[in-house]
Enzyme design. Structure first.
Site, PDB file in Angstrom:
ATOM      1  N   HIS A   1       8.590   1.531  -9.837  1.00 28.65           N
ATOM      2  CA  HIS A   1       7.387   1.344  -9.224  1.00 28.65           C
ATOM      3  C   HIS A   1       6.406   1.658 -10.005  1.00 28.65           C
ATOM      4  CE1 HIS A   1       8.727   5.409  -7.713  1.00 28.65           C
ATOM      5  NE2 HIS A   1       7.383   5.572  -7.682  1.00 28.65           N
TER       6      HIS A   1
ATOM      7  N   ARG B   1       0.857  -1.175  -0.089  1.00 31.25           N
ATOM      8  CA  ARG B   1       0.088   0.022   0.035  1.00 31.25           C
ATOM      9  C   ARG B   1       0.720   1.232  -0.043  1.00 31.25           C
ATOM     10  NH1 ARG B   1      -5.530  -1.647  -0.438  1.00 31.25           N
ATOM     11  NH2 ARG B   1      -5.839  -3.450   0.717  1.00 31.25           N
ATOM     12  N   ASP B   2       0.416   2.332  -0.604  1.00 32.88           N
ATOM     13  CA  ASP B   2       1.119   3.493  -0.740  1.00 32.88           C
ATOM     14  C   ASP B   2       0.879   4.203   0.562  1.00 32.88           C
ATOM     15  OD1 ASP B   2       2.236   5.759  -3.306  1.00 32.88           O
ATOM     16  OD2 ASP B   2       1.799   6.417  -1.241  1.00 32.88           O
TER      17      ASP B   2
ATOM     18  N   ASN C   1       6.042   6.964 -12.668  1.00 33.57           N
ATOM     19  CA  ASN C   1       6.920   8.069 -13.076  1.00 33.57           C
ATOM     20  C   ASN C   1       8.615   7.773 -13.314  1.00 33.57           C
ATOM     21  OD1 ASN C   1       4.732   9.773 -12.599  1.00 33.57           O
ATOM     22  ND2 ASN C   1       4.903   9.364 -10.245  1.00 33.57           N
TER      23      ASN C   1
HETATM   24  P1  AMP Z   1       6.823   8.718  -7.069  1.00 32.23           P
HETATM   25  O1  AMP Z   1       6.645  10.218  -6.897  1.00 32.23           O
HETATM   26  O2  AMP Z   1       6.406   7.999  -8.357  1.00 32.23           O
HETATM   27  O3  AMP Z   1       8.196   8.333  -6.919  1.00 32.23           O
HETATM   28  O4  AMP Z   1       5.973   7.976  -5.896  1.00 32.23           O
HETATM   29  C1  AMP Z   1       6.545   7.528  -4.793  1.00 32.23           C
HETATM   30  C2  AMP Z   1       5.411   7.084  -3.849  1.00 32.23           C
HETATM   31  O5  AMP Z   1       6.096   6.329  -3.073  1.00 32.23           O
HETATM   32  C3  AMP Z   1       4.498   8.136  -3.419  1.00 32.23           C
HETATM   33  O6  AMP Z   1       3.246   7.927  -3.908  1.00 32.23           O
HETATM   34  C4  AMP Z   1       4.632   7.919  -1.963  1.00 32.23           C
HETATM   35  O7  AMP Z   1       3.449   8.258  -1.050  1.00 32.23           O
HETATM   36  C5  AMP Z   1       5.120   6.513  -1.899  1.00 32.23           C
HETATM   37  N1  AMP Z   1       5.904   6.254  -0.344  1.00 32.23           N
HETATM   38  C6  AMP Z   1       7.128   6.919  -0.233  1.00 32.23           C
HETATM   39  N2  AMP Z   1       7.610   6.322   1.043  1.00 32.23           N
HETATM   40  C7  AMP Z   1       6.726   4.995   1.162  1.00 32.23           C
HETATM   41  C8  AMP Z   1       6.622   3.980   2.087  1.00 32.23           C
HETATM   42  N3  AMP Z   1       7.380   3.968   3.039  1.00 32.23           N
HETATM   43  N4  AMP Z   1       5.721   3.013   2.217  1.00 32.23           N
HETATM   44  C9  AMP Z   1       4.554   3.353   1.082  1.00 32.23           C
HETATM   45  N5  AMP Z   1       4.846   4.196   0.245  1.00 32.23           N
HETATM   46  C10 AMP Z   1       5.715   5.172   0.257  1.00 32.23           C
END
Ligand code: AMP
Length: 126
Positions: free
Chosen positions: A110, A34-35, A97
């Site tokens: 991801h 989960r995000d 992204n």
């Molecule tokens: P991006 O901008 O595509 O690199 O997205 C990074 C995503 O990682 C964001 O939606 C954050 O909310 C998510 N994220 C960052 N740290 C964590 C974590 N420890 N556990 C789950 N999701 C995370």
């Protein structure tokens, strides 16, 4: 120039078990969790366990086994979470992204999988 992987990025630390995560599915080569800041009722991140920086890196250099495992895990998780587009389901959006222009924050490839509500038009650049 080659892709340079930062072994201390937060998802690498999750994969090493140094940081907790809310796992939805784990397979041989893939983790889906989960995000932490969900943007929709369903918002999970699918990551390969291997050290790939971006989607293009993964597509170019991952093994066939890793790619098949990852794509099948994504299908399975959509089914598990009730957002698959099959059987008249309402579907989802998958986003990755990549790099600076993609505004990628975590440098471990991801796939965001979002669903559970209408997600509007694809891009809002305002
Ligand atoms: P991006 O901008 O595509 O690199 O997205 C990074 C995503 O990682 C964001 O939606 C954050 O909310 C998510 N994220 C960052 N740290 C964590 C974590 N420890 N556990 C789950 N999701 C995370």
């Amino acid at each position: 120039m080659a892709y340079v992987y930062d072994t201390n990025n937060i998802f690498a630390r999750i994969l090493r078990g140094e940081i907790p995560n809310n796992t939805v599915l784990e397979t041989e080569h893939t983790l889906v969790f989960r995000d932490i800041a969900p943007k929709a009722p369903v918002h999970v991140l699918a990551i390969p366990k291997g050290p790939y920086v971006t989607y293009d890196h993964f597509c170019a250099e991952a093994s066939d086994a890793e790619i098949v495992d990852f794509t099948r895990a994504c299908a399975k998780v959509c089914d598990m979470l009730g957002i698959a587009a099959k059987d008249g389901g309402k579907g989802f959006r998958a986003i990755t992204n990549s790099g600076e222009n993609g505004v990628q924050e975590v440098p471990h490839f991801h796939l965001h999988i979002l669903g559970g509500r209408s997600l509007g038009r694809m891009l809002d650049l305002d």
